[in-house]
Scaffold this active site. Structure first.
Site, mmCIF file in Angstrom:
data_model
loop_
_atom_site.group_PDB
_atom_site.id
_atom_site.type_symbol
_atom_site.label_atom_id
_atom_site.label_comp_id
_atom_site.label_asym_id
_atom_site.label_seq_id
_atom_site.Cartn_x
_atom_site.Cartn_y
_atom_site.Cartn_z
ATOM 1 N N LYS A 1 0.859 -1.182 0.000
ATOM 2 C CA LYS A 1 0.000 0.000 0.000
ATOM 3 C C LYS A 1 0.900 1.238 0.000
ATOM 4 O O LYS A 1 1.909 1.274 0.699
ATOM 5 C CB LYS A 1 -0.861 -0.013 1.254
ATOM 6 C CG LYS A 1 -1.702 1.235 1.479
ATOM 7 C CD LYS A 1 -2.908 1.275 0.557
ATOM 8 C CE LYS A 1 -3.590 2.629 0.572
ATOM 9 N NZ LYS A 1 -4.654 2.726 -0.449
ATOM 10 N N ASN B 1 -13.207 3.363 -5.728
ATOM 11 C CA ASN B 1 -12.711 3.457 -4.361
ATOM 12 C C ASN B 1 -12.261 4.868 -4.046
ATOM 13 O O ASN B 1 -11.796 5.605 -4.910
ATOM 14 C CB ASN B 1 -11.587 2.448 -4.100
ATOM 15 C CG ASN B 1 -10.213 3.021 -4.395
ATOM 16 O OD1 ASN B 1 -9.651 3.797 -3.613
ATOM 17 N ND2 ASN B 1 -9.674 2.672 -5.562
ATOM 18 N N CYS C 1 -2.565 8.831 -7.627
ATOM 19 C CA CYS C 1 -3.762 8.585 -6.828
ATOM 20 C C CYS C 1 -4.774 9.698 -7.049
ATOM 21 O O CYS C 1 -4.478 10.865 -6.817
ATOM 22 C CB CYS C 1 -3.430 8.485 -5.344
ATOM 23 S SG CYS C 1 -4.920 8.193 -4.373
HETATM 24 C C1 LIG Z 1 -9.070 -0.261 -2.859
HETATM 25 C C2 LIG Z 1 -7.950 0.204 -3.720
HETATM 26 C C3 LIG Z 1 -6.868 0.884 -3.172
HETATM 27 C C4 LIG Z 1 -5.829 1.324 -3.959
HETATM 28 N N1 LIG Z 1 -4.769 1.954 -3.391
HETATM 29 C C5 LIG Z 1 -3.705 2.302 -4.158
HETATM 30 C C6 LIG Z 1 -2.538 2.859 -3.586
HETATM 31 O O1 LIG Z 1 -2.452 3.040 -2.382
HETATM 32 N N2 LIG Z 1 -1.501 3.179 -4.402
HETATM 33 C C7 LIG Z 1 -1.550 2.966 -5.747
HETATM 34 O O2 LIG Z 1 -0.589 3.264 -6.431
HETATM 35 N N3 LIG Z 1 -2.634 2.438 -6.319
HETATM 36 C C8 LIG Z 1 -3.709 2.097 -5.563
HETATM 37 N N4 LIG Z 1 -4.800 1.520 -6.152
HETATM 38 C C9 LIG Z 1 -4.810 1.318 -7.613
HETATM 39 C C10 LIG Z 1 -4.358 -0.090 -7.987
HETATM 40 O O3 LIG Z 1 -3.052 -0.355 -7.568
HETATM 41 C C11 LIG Z 1 -4.446 -0.279 -9.497
HETATM 42 O O4 LIG Z 1 -3.567 0.612 -10.138
HETATM 43 C C12 LIG Z 1 -5.843 -0.031 -10.046
HETATM 44 O O5 LIG Z 1 -6.789 -0.494 -9.132
HETATM 45 C C13 LIG Z 1 -6.064 -0.665 -11.407
HETATM 46 O O6 LIG Z 1 -5.836 -2.049 -11.362
HETATM 47 P P1 LIG Z 1 -6.985 -3.146 -11.073
HETATM 48 O O7 LIG Z 1 -8.095 -2.852 -12.031
HETATM 49 O O8 LIG Z 1 -6.331 -4.462 -11.263
HETATM 50 O O9 LIG Z 1 -7.429 -2.920 -9.665
HETATM 51 C C14 LIG Z 1 -5.863 1.100 -5.359
HETATM 52 C C15 LIG Z 1 -6.951 0.423 -5.918
HETATM 53 C C16 LIG Z 1 -7.986 -0.021 -5.124
HETATM 54 C C17 LIG Z 1 -9.141 -0.728 -5.768
#
Ligand SMILES: Cc1cc2nc3c(=O)[nH]c(=O)nc-3n(C[C@H](O)[C@H](O)[C@H](O)COP(=O)(O)O)c2cc1C
Ligand SMILES: Cc1cc2nc3c(=O)[nH]c(=O)nc-3n(C[C@H](O)[C@H](O)[C@H](O)COP(=O)(O)OP(=O)(O)OC[C@H]3O[C@@H](n4cnc5c(N)ncnc54)[C@H](O)[C@@H]3O)c2cc1C
Ligand SMILES: Cc1cc2nc3c(=O)[nH]c(=O)nc-3n(C[C@H](O)[C@H](O)[C@H](O)COP(=O)(O)OP(=O)(O)OC[C@H]3O[C@@H](n4cnc5c(N)ncnc54)[C@H](O)[C@@H]3O)c2cc1C
Ligand SMILES: Cc1cc2nc3c(=O)[nH]c(=O)nc-3n(C[C@H](O)[C@H](O)[C@H](O)COP(=O)(O)O)c2cc1C
Ligand code: FES
Ligand code: FES
Lengths: 302, 277, 302, 277
Positions: free
Chosen positions: A53, A77, A138
């Site tokens: 995270k 989110n 973010c």
């Molecule tokens: C609940 C949640 C929390 C996330 N927190 C972070 C974070 O702290 N730092 C970050 O770089 N990306 C964060 N992301 C983004 C994910 O790392 C990722 O880039 C994004 O969700 C797209 O990929 P996915 O569709 O496989 O989830 C978060 C995503 C979700 C759903």
């Protein structure tokens, strides 16, 4: 193009900058926390890497109000970078990750430049990790995050500083898709010394609670992830991979083994699984098994 | 509840019966290695193979023995609807057991169990488990819209003092569980003890108000009030930080996760006013 | 916020510029062709408007290669503005639309400025329609389309010219979400005399056919529509509605009556149904029925 | 086929039987107002309530009478799988009848019907309909992977000259339908007539090549070759321009829509080489 040529018999190791990962399948930053929470659920030690995270210098409590909302094949989110802060991360989380056999990738974020410098300072010379992912993307915080990540000059500035201070470690720059063209940002990061580009973070979206006539999120908008965004992430990876020399790590909507293969074919050197860990925790391991069996698909020409 | 043995398990549906048209009791085969649980513990289930809905759906464990895990599923949307259609022998994936804090086992003090609607699931588990363990000084207050919603049969042979409330008066007290609680308390029909509750948020909040509002000789009669909460969840493990509940703090309320700091909380600590989501 | 206040007893007419639409539910440009194709399937005369397939000065044959691909809760299309051209449109399609009781909104696109001027010239003084939607946002063509729609100055130029040449008609500017911030584009269009903003067109995405190891689309990327993009479209409408004075028409992923209500709550004055017409052709009519019953939801404050 | 009466209809499943494990015959109640159709006509069905998969799924009409519309569904992905699980009485929405050009009714000339796999659906409709209308000079060539895939019973009582090909040789000719066609043609066992085909694209293309390759006395024997094509579809109505097939043109091939310009085309006009999608 054309023809089946997955079976290449190669190993599945991937090298990004100075770091060698035993396979190119990572957990994305955020959904899986510090990995530790999934400890008994999946075998984290088999993963190529676990992006923790995003941490900031000081702990953050994150956003008030609803933080999660499902959308068709997607998830909004608004966590707001809740994290334990770098001290607790370095003293508790990181050692625990290492102890459990995880290969940590430290994701860093900041509320502004000074905060960022202090964080880099604190990380420099610290052991236990050799790869860093700079979260320039973010969408759920006011300062830092996506605001930085949309500006090629700021991207350049942030990445350069990390390369300077953390010299020797593998530096990944994680970009936002909420721009007209992601390529200039990738080029900025590359020019500033990034060893790899991570694409993409979530897409800005929002939802409304019709029955109660109110906004779902206190901050109005939130970040969209999950299968819904795969086509967008894939296009970003395709374009970046054709513009930079450094490796690209694909993330966004991967929800099946085939989805992961798409990213490799689009030119990714590695992939990260985010939202899918919620509904299919075993997916990363299945991807690794497939890659070990059939090799990493070659990228398509074009 | 410790996380030891927690995992994602492929298992199967043993039985699915409609208790009433929109509420099903689903019995799932307890997978090998699935640990023992405490009342308040829950599992998350993958209701569909595809991605709508996307996330696993959390359900309280209503009963568990060597062979079964039982849950009570009320149909409120696509996930619960898909679950309600599952048939015997259909494979199903569950993540569990989940929950960082469950209902504490009662010591010597009597317990007053208060359930509204499907909130009966963890309460029923508590009653059955503790009855089996010899706990006898328990009272149940159970409210639902009508007699149809009072699932007396899921409590099987267990005999504890039970009071029912229905909004339409079709069974027991006419009104809701909280009104019934108040009337019993004022009647002096409730023992001095601890409250264990589960139900819609409005009910639990009203219950807190009711307890706080009890003056005179009733004051302080119910020392603890434990309640099992619900929130929209993604990971169920404390990882994603998505399922927050605000607890009263010094200044701003502190945000805790329902899945791993709860789902059972001290009801008096909840910042109801600040819980706007 | 708070409270149920849908029932306002008002009529459902909506006025945009000089045009009064009997209700605020339109068919989006493209999926339903010229409306005519859906003639026997739904009662097109009850719709507030039917935005015809974007026309260009000359007929276009559109893109070769696959043109459609499903994604999770989404659809990628690469039609490439296949259309009959303005002559055939004006002589055949438009009269047929009017004859069948449709309220046509003419969507116009162009391969460059000269083409655009010729098209406007041809349309000026033509009867049979009183509203035009300028498609500044098609991602599936090389010239015109999104390339224009991403540049506030070009948006200004194109919209201004339409206002000049088609003076008196209702001019809508349809924007692309493939930008860092859609608001400046909306402001440009407003400043140039647009009577309303339509948001959004499709989002750039792509897909790969893993089994055959090849790109799905000849042009690599395509446009993503459908429920997957609703959160993104809704956020765009929310932001634009808080930045311009003119009405905003919301489009993107509307797949249920509730989805449509979300757009009104976000600040839209009207909505368009696109992809959903494929799998739920009766949806626009159900939306109208709901609006007539409960009134148009008021926009949320904030 | 005219579009008069075409519409979206809410109707119900009358029967769903597995012909073999992955192929179902689904009988749908013919809704009031649903027009008569010709072989080659098709309907699109909403397989799920939610949005994965998103689009309706097109299926050829295999039989239609006053009460029924019958289709043959091979399970190849999520849409067909969802359909294969539908039960009697389940409601279902269909869009139809679709298709701008269907198989022309045979005049005096014999017809040679060639089907591969589920391509039998419109061919079976043609055979049954035309047999009922008195057409008798028809020959069927029907190929599948194995005898299991040769659904002879869907042709019911209809008796026409039939030749079967199976890849594993478990029934009839060992090989595919095109090889069987060639061997029959060279054997001089086929009448001079028109070809009506439906099957995988590779099969139809090979059939075109085979016909073109027939030299000597066989040349020109089969004057017309009508074939029913498939393509990924969104609207099914000619509106979206998504389902293109390239036809040979002067320079660049012309793009036609399978749904409204077809699904039946003159096979010789198809630009197979240019059809890369
Ligand atoms: C609940 C949640 C929390 C996330 N927190 C972070 C974070 O702290 N730092 C970050 O770089 N990306 C964060 N992301 C983004 C994910 O790392 C990722 O880039 C994004 O969700 C797209 O990929 P996915 O569709 O496989 O989830 C978060 C995503 C979700 C759903
Ligand atoms: C710890 C815990 C224990 C639970 N135990 C039970 C139980 O024993 N029996 C039972 O019937 N239900 C229980 N629930 C609620 C159950 O999880 C939801 O009803 C279910 O997830 C709704 O899914 P859906 O797709 O059917 O409806 P949706 O359309 O997703 O939602 C319908 C309604 O349920 C709410 N909801 C959606 N997702 C969740 C969620 N993850 N958690 C809580 N509410 C949600 C929504 O806000 C909405 O109002 C429990 C929830 C939690 C968190
Ligand atoms: C006019 C027409 C008539 C048809 N008749 C029949 C029939 O009688 N019996 C039968 O079993 N099938 C028939 N099909 C094919 C059937 O529509 C597809 O098998 C079905 O749509 C696949 O959906 P799915 O979700 O199960 O699989 P998907 O996962 O969507 O696709 C599986 C495979 O089918 C192909 N496919 C996907 N969508 C379509 C589509 N809309 N049209 C054609 N191919 C597609 C894909 O390219 C993929 O290779 C017909 C198609 C058309 C266009
Ligand atoms: C097949 C298809 C063709 C389209 N053609 C056009 C077009 O010609 N002009 C235009 O402005 N938008 C076109 N669009 C975009 C839609 O009008 C709409 O903006 C977009 O699809 C988002 O809305 P939806 O999710 O409701 O479809 C097309 C979309 C689809 C799916
Ligand atoms: S659901 Fe992820 S922290 Fe509770
Ligand atoms: S599917 Fe739309 S034109 Fe054929």
């Amino acid at each position: 193009m054309g023809g089946m040529d997955l079976v290449s018999g190669r190993g599945v190791e991937v090298t990004i900058g100075s770091a060698v990962f035993k396979n190119p399948v990572f957990l994305a930053s955020g959904p899986a926390g510090y990995g530790l929470e999934y400890e008994t659920v999946i075998d984290l030690a088999v993963l190529g890497g676990v992006v923790a995270k995003t941490i900031t210098y000081k702990p953050l409590v994150g956003n008030r109000g609803a933080r999660l909302r499902e959308t068709p094949s997607g998830l909004l989110n608004s966590i707001g970078l809740e994290n334990v802060g770098c001290e607790a991360f370095l003293s508790e989380k990181l050692p625990a990750m290492v102890e459990r056999g995880m290969r940590p990738i430290v994701s860093i974020g900041a509320e502004g430049w000074e905060d960022y410098e202090r964080l880099l300072e604190r990380l420099s010379g610290t052991e236990g990790f050799d790869a860093v992912e700079i979260n320039l993307s973010c969408p759920n915080v006011d300062i830092g995050g996506m605001a930085v990540g949309r500006d090629p000059e700021l991207v350049e500035k942030y990445v350069r500083r990390a390369s300077e201070v953390l010299g020797g470690k593998c530096i990944l720059a994680k970009l936002t898709p909420n721009v007209e063209d992601i390529v200039p940002l990738a080029l900025s990061a590359e020019g500033a010394g990034a060893d790899g580009i991570v694409a993409v973070n979530t897409i800005v979206g929002m939802d409304i609670d019709v029955r109660n006539r109110k906004l779902v999120f206190d901050r109005v908008t939130a970040g969209l992830s999950g299968p819904a965004i795969l086509p967008v992430a894939l296009a970003a990876v395709w374009k970046i991979a054709r513009s930079v020399e450094i490796p690209v790590v694909g993330v966004g909507g991967i929800s099946s083994v085939d989805d992961a293969l798409k990213f490799f074919m689009a030119g990714a050197a590695a992939v990260e699984v985010g939202t899918a860990i919620f509904y299919d925790p075993e997916l990363p391991v299945r991807i690794i098994e497939r890659l070990e069996k059939d090799g990493i698909p070659e990228r398509l020409s074009g | 509840m410790s996380s030891a043995g927690r995992g994602i398990f492929l298992t199967e549906i043993l039985d699915n019966r409609a208790l009433y048209p929109d509420t099903h009791v689903i019995s799932i085969k307890r997978p090998a290695g699935f640990p023992d649980t405490e009342p308040g513990g829950f599992i998350s289930i993958r209701a569909v193979e595809n991605t709508t809905p996307l996330l696993l759906r959390p359900f309280s464990i209503m009963w568990q023995d060597d062979e079964h895990i039982e849950i009570l599923v009320k149909v409120v949307g696509p996930g619960s609807e898909a679950l309600s259609k599952k048939r015997t022998k259909e494979p199903v994936k569950i993540l569990g057991p989940l929950g960082g804090r469950t209902f504490p086992a009662p010591s010597q003090r009597p317990v007053i169990l208060i359930a509204g609607g499907t909130g009966i699931a963890p309460i029923a588990y508590a009653i059955k488990k503790w009855s089996a363990a010899g706990v006898s000084n328990a009272v149940l207050i159970y409210g639902a819209a009508s007699s149809v919603g009072i699932a007396r049969d899921i409590l099987d042979e267990v005999v504890i003092e039970s009071h029912y409330a229905t909004l339409d008066g079709s069974l027991g007290f006419e009104g809701d569980a909280v009104e019934l609680f108040k009337s019993l308390a004022l009647d002096n029909s409730l023992p001095e003890g601890d409250i264990y509750s589960c139900g819609p948020r409005g009910m639990v909040r009203a219950l807190c108000d009711a307890v706080a509002g009890l003056g005179g000789m009733y004051k302080g009669r119910f020392a603890h009030h434990y309640t099992s909460l619900e929130a929209v969840m993604a990971c169920g493990l404390g990882a994603c930080r998505g399922c927050t509940v605000p607890l009263k703090g010094d200044g701003e309320s502190a945000l805790k996760t329902v899945c791993s700091d709860g789902p059972v909380f001290d009801a008096e600590e909840i910042d109801w006013e600040g819980w706007t989501w």
